[in-house]
Motif scaffolding. Structure first.
Motif, PDB file in Angstrom:
ATOM      1  N   ARG A   1       0.857  -1.185   0.000  1.00 35.28           N
ATOM      2  CA  ARG A   1       0.000   0.000   0.000  1.00 35.28           C
ATOM      3  C   ARG A   1       0.893   1.235   0.000  1.00 35.28           C
ATOM      4  O   ARG A   1       1.950   1.227   0.632  1.00 35.28           O
ATOM      5  CB  ARG A   1      -0.881   0.039   1.253  1.00 35.28           C
ATOM      6  CG  ARG A   1      -1.780  -1.169   1.421  1.00 35.28           C
ATOM      7  CD  ARG A   1      -3.087  -0.964   0.677  1.00 35.28           C
ATOM      8  NE  ARG A   1      -4.027  -2.040   0.925  1.00 35.28           N
ATOM      9  CZ  ARG A   1      -4.080  -3.179   0.224  1.00 35.28           C
ATOM     10  NH1 ARG A   1      -3.229  -3.383  -0.763  1.00 35.28           N
ATOM     11  NH2 ARG A   1      -4.959  -4.113   0.506  1.00 35.28           N
TER      12      ARG A   1
ATOM     13  N   THR B   1      -7.862   7.569  -4.918  1.00 38.78           N
ATOM     14  CA  THR B   1      -7.105   6.308  -4.929  1.00 38.78           C
ATOM     15  C   THR B   1      -6.737   5.965  -6.367  1.00 38.78           C
ATOM     16  O   THR B   1      -7.324   6.487  -7.317  1.00 38.78           O
ATOM     17  CB  THR B   1      -7.919   5.137  -4.322  1.00 38.78           C
ATOM     18  OG1 THR B   1      -9.129   5.011  -5.075  1.00 38.78           O
ATOM     19  CG2 THR B   1      -8.228   5.356  -2.868  1.00 38.78           C
TER      20      THR B   1
ATOM     21  N   GLY C   1      -6.908   0.783  -5.654  1.00 35.57           N
ATOM     22  CA  GLY C   1      -7.021   1.076  -4.223  1.00 35.57           C
ATOM     23  C   GLY C   1      -5.730   0.846  -3.454  1.00 35.57           C
ATOM     24  O   GLY C   1      -5.693   1.032  -2.235  1.00 35.57           O
ATOM     25  N   ARG C   2      -4.670   0.470  -4.150  1.00 33.25           N
ATOM     26  CA  ARG C   2      -3.407   0.224  -3.429  1.00 33.25           C
ATOM     27  C   ARG C   2      -2.626   1.522  -3.203  1.00 33.25           C
ATOM     28  O   ARG C   2      -1.701   1.574  -2.410  1.00 33.25           O
ATOM     29  CB  ARG C   2      -2.545  -0.773  -4.201  1.00 33.25           C
ATOM     30  CG  ARG C   2      -3.106  -2.191  -4.113  1.00 33.25           C
ATOM     31  CD  ARG C   2      -2.315  -3.153  -4.947  1.00 33.25           C
ATOM     32  NE  ARG C   2      -2.375  -2.795  -6.351  1.00 33.25           N
ATOM     33  CZ  ARG C   2      -1.377  -2.942  -7.212  1.00 33.25           C
ATOM     34  NH1 ARG C   2      -0.224  -3.427  -6.814  1.00 33.25           N
ATOM     35  NH2 ARG C   2      -1.512  -2.591  -8.478  1.00 33.25           N
TER      36      ARG C   2
ATOM     37  N   LEU D   1      -8.827   4.881   3.376  1.00 33.13           N
ATOM     38  CA  LEU D   1      -8.941   4.497   1.966  1.00 33.13           C
ATOM     39  C   LEU D   1      -8.070   3.280   1.660  1.00 33.13           C
ATOM     40  O   LEU D   1      -8.495   2.363   0.944  1.00 33.13           O
ATOM     41  CB  LEU D   1      -8.531   5.669   1.062  1.00 33.13           C
ATOM     42  CG  LEU D   1      -9.480   6.878   1.066  1.00 33.13           C
ATOM     43  CD1 LEU D   1      -8.849   8.062   0.324  1.00 33.13           C
ATOM     44  CD2 LEU D   1     -10.820   6.506   0.430  1.00 33.13           C
ATOM     45  N   LEU D   2      -6.875   3.268   2.225  1.00 33.54           N
ATOM     46  CA  LEU D   2      -5.973   2.150   1.945  1.00 33.54           C
ATOM     47  C   LEU D   2      -6.461   0.851   2.608  1.00 33.54           C
ATOM     48  O   LEU D   2      -6.177  -0.248   2.132  1.00 33.54           O
ATOM     49  CB  LEU D   2      -4.549   2.476   2.416  1.00 33.54           C
ATOM     50  CG  LEU D   2      -3.798   3.494   1.560  1.00 33.54           C
ATOM     51  CD1 LEU D   2      -2.458   3.859   2.201  1.00 33.54           C
ATOM     52  CD2 LEU D   2      -3.570   2.957   0.142  1.00 33.54           C
ATOM     53  N   SER D   3      -7.193   0.989   3.708  1.00 40.87           N
ATOM     54  CA  SER D   3      -7.703  -0.211   4.374  1.00 40.87           C
ATOM     55  C   SER D   3      -8.850  -0.827   3.569  1.00 40.87           C
ATOM     56  O   SER D   3      -9.187  -2.001   3.765  1.00 40.87           O
ATOM     57  CB  SER D   3      -8.188   0.130   5.791  1.00 40.87           C
ATOM     58  OG  SER D   3      -9.451   0.785   5.709  1.00 40.87           O
ATOM     59  N   GLY D   4      -9.483   0.011   2.722  1.00 44.12           N
ATOM     60  CA  GLY D   4     -10.593  -0.505   1.913  1.00 44.12           C
ATOM     61  C   GLY D   4     -11.912  -0.565   2.666  1.00 44.12           C
ATOM     62  O   GLY D   4     -12.930  -0.974   2.114  1.00 44.12           O
ATOM     63  N   ARG D   5     -11.903  -0.143   3.938  1.00 42.97           N
ATOM     64  CA  ARG D   5     -13.141  -0.168   4.729  1.00 42.97           C
ATOM     65  C   ARG D   5     -13.828   1.184   4.661  1.00 42.97           C
ATOM     66  O   ARG D   5     -13.190   2.203   4.911  1.00 42.97           O
ATOM     67  CB  ARG D   5     -12.827  -0.443   6.202  1.00 42.97           C
ATOM     68  CG  ARG D   5     -12.583  -1.886   6.556  1.00 42.97           C
ATOM     69  CD  ARG D   5     -12.342  -2.059   8.050  1.00 42.97           C
ATOM     70  NE  ARG D   5     -11.016  -1.556   8.433  1.00 42.97           N
ATOM     71  CZ  ARG D   5     -10.784  -0.439   9.096  1.00 42.97           C
ATOM     72  NH1 ARG D   5     -11.770   0.330   9.475  1.00 42.97           N
ATOM     73  NH2 ARG D   5      -9.560  -0.067   9.394  1.00 42.97           N
TER      74      ARG D   5
ATOM     75  N   THR E   1     -14.628   8.468   5.133  1.00 44.88           N
ATOM     76  CA  THR E   1     -14.654   8.244   3.677  1.00 44.88           C
ATOM     77  C   THR E   1     -16.048   8.498   3.103  1.00 44.88           C
ATOM     78  O   THR E   1     -16.209   8.623   1.897  1.00 44.88           O
ATOM     79  CB  THR E   1     -14.203   6.817   3.310  1.00 44.88           C
ATOM     80  OG1 THR E   1     -15.057   5.871   3.938  1.00 44.88           O
ATOM     81  CG2 THR E   1     -12.770   6.567   3.737  1.00 44.88           C
TER      82      THR E   1
END
Ligand SMILES: Cc1cc2nc3c(=O)[nH]c(=O)nc-3n(C[C@H](O)[C@H](O)[C@H](O)COP(=O)(O)OP(=O)(O)OC[C@H]3O[C@@H](n4cnc5c(N)ncnc54)[C@H](O)[C@@H]3O)c2cc1C
Length: 233
Positions: free
Chosen positions: A5, A135, A139-140, A165-169, A174
């Protein structure tokens, strides 16, 4: 360097992700700080604690620090040709003279006080005048940019959004409108390019925007200009 990430937080410096280049413009901002105020000087302006005053009409801030100095700054937004970023641009006597004039117009009681520090640096402005996020690469990679010189406190919040954002949650942060959309692309060029070559010096879209603010309530010019950007009027 290998990483799963990546957070990009390069402020006004040339963005590593090409898409961010459309949105941000480096402009130079300048600040003066005075030598320490005597107790008589503080009494003359009525400051006993850590007061400050923000003159929103001209985007200038004059703040008393705990060390009993005073500062003047945050007025100019100087664009240099071709997104210029160079160490020598940190020093701009014309801006320092202007800030000193504002300072003594605000505090005539302090006539004779000297400035011990003067400096400048690049800030990353965007058409929204505040931070935006995004992102890339599935998303990485996440980025935050466009703080427009209001970053000491807000970069902490910006970093927390990047981590979300990087966690994807999805999180409360967000879900904010400001997190979802990018600003309109910035447009210093072609306005800026010919203007920055003029003998009068750099006078550009960012600079015009700053100069529009005091005119907004009088002539409607500031409002008209702001509607061409991406800011609430
Ligand atoms: C004159 C002046 C007055 C200001 N006054 C205020 C104020 O009153 N209040 C306020 O809130 N803010 C103010 N600011 C703005 C504030 O200083 C910034 O918003 C804040 O420091 C930005 O922090 P940052 O971490 O985003 O960027 P920076 O602190 O600029 O950090 C970016 C980092 O990225 C690094 N970098 C860039 N490119 C690369 C690359 N390719 N690879 C690796 N590293 C890279 C740089 O070396 C740098 O260390 C002022 C700024 C200036 C210039």
């Amino acid at each position: 360097m290998r990483a799963r990430r990546l957070a990009l937080c390069t402020n006004a410096f040339s963005p590593l992700l090409r898409r961010i280049r459309a949105y941000i413009v480096p402009v130079y901002d300048y600040v003066l700080v005075t030598e320490p105020l005597s107790s008589a000087q503080r009494a003359a302006i009525g400051w006993r604690n850590r007061q400050g005053s923000a003159m929103a009409a001209i985007s200038s801030t004059t703040t008393g620090s705990p060390a009993t100095t005073a500062s003047s700054g945050r007025y100019d937004a100087i664009y240099h040709f071709n997104n210029g970023l160079r160490a020598e641009l940190d020093n701009r006597p014309a801006s320092f003279i202007k800030l000193a004039g504002h300072f003594f117009a605000t505090f005539p009681q302090l006539e004779g006080l000297r400035f011990s520090h003067a400096w400048g640096g690049a800030i990353d402005t965007c058409s929204r005048f505040c931070v935006f996020w995004g992102t890339a690469m599935g998303g990485r990679v996440a980025y935050a940019a466009g703080y427009t010189g209001l970053g000491v406190a807000s970069t902490r919040f910006g970093a927390e959004v990047i981590l979300d954002l990087l966690s994807g949650r999805p999180t409360e942060r967000t879900a904010l409108d400001s997190c979802g959309a990018s600003p309109s692309p910035s447009r210093p060029n072609p306005c800026a390019t010919p203007a920055s070559r003029s003998p009068a010096g750099p006078s550009t879209a960012p600079t015009t925007t700053r100069h529009a603010q005091p005119l907004a309530s009088h002539a409607g010019f500031g409002w008209a200009w702001a509607t061409t950007l991406d800011v609430p009027t």
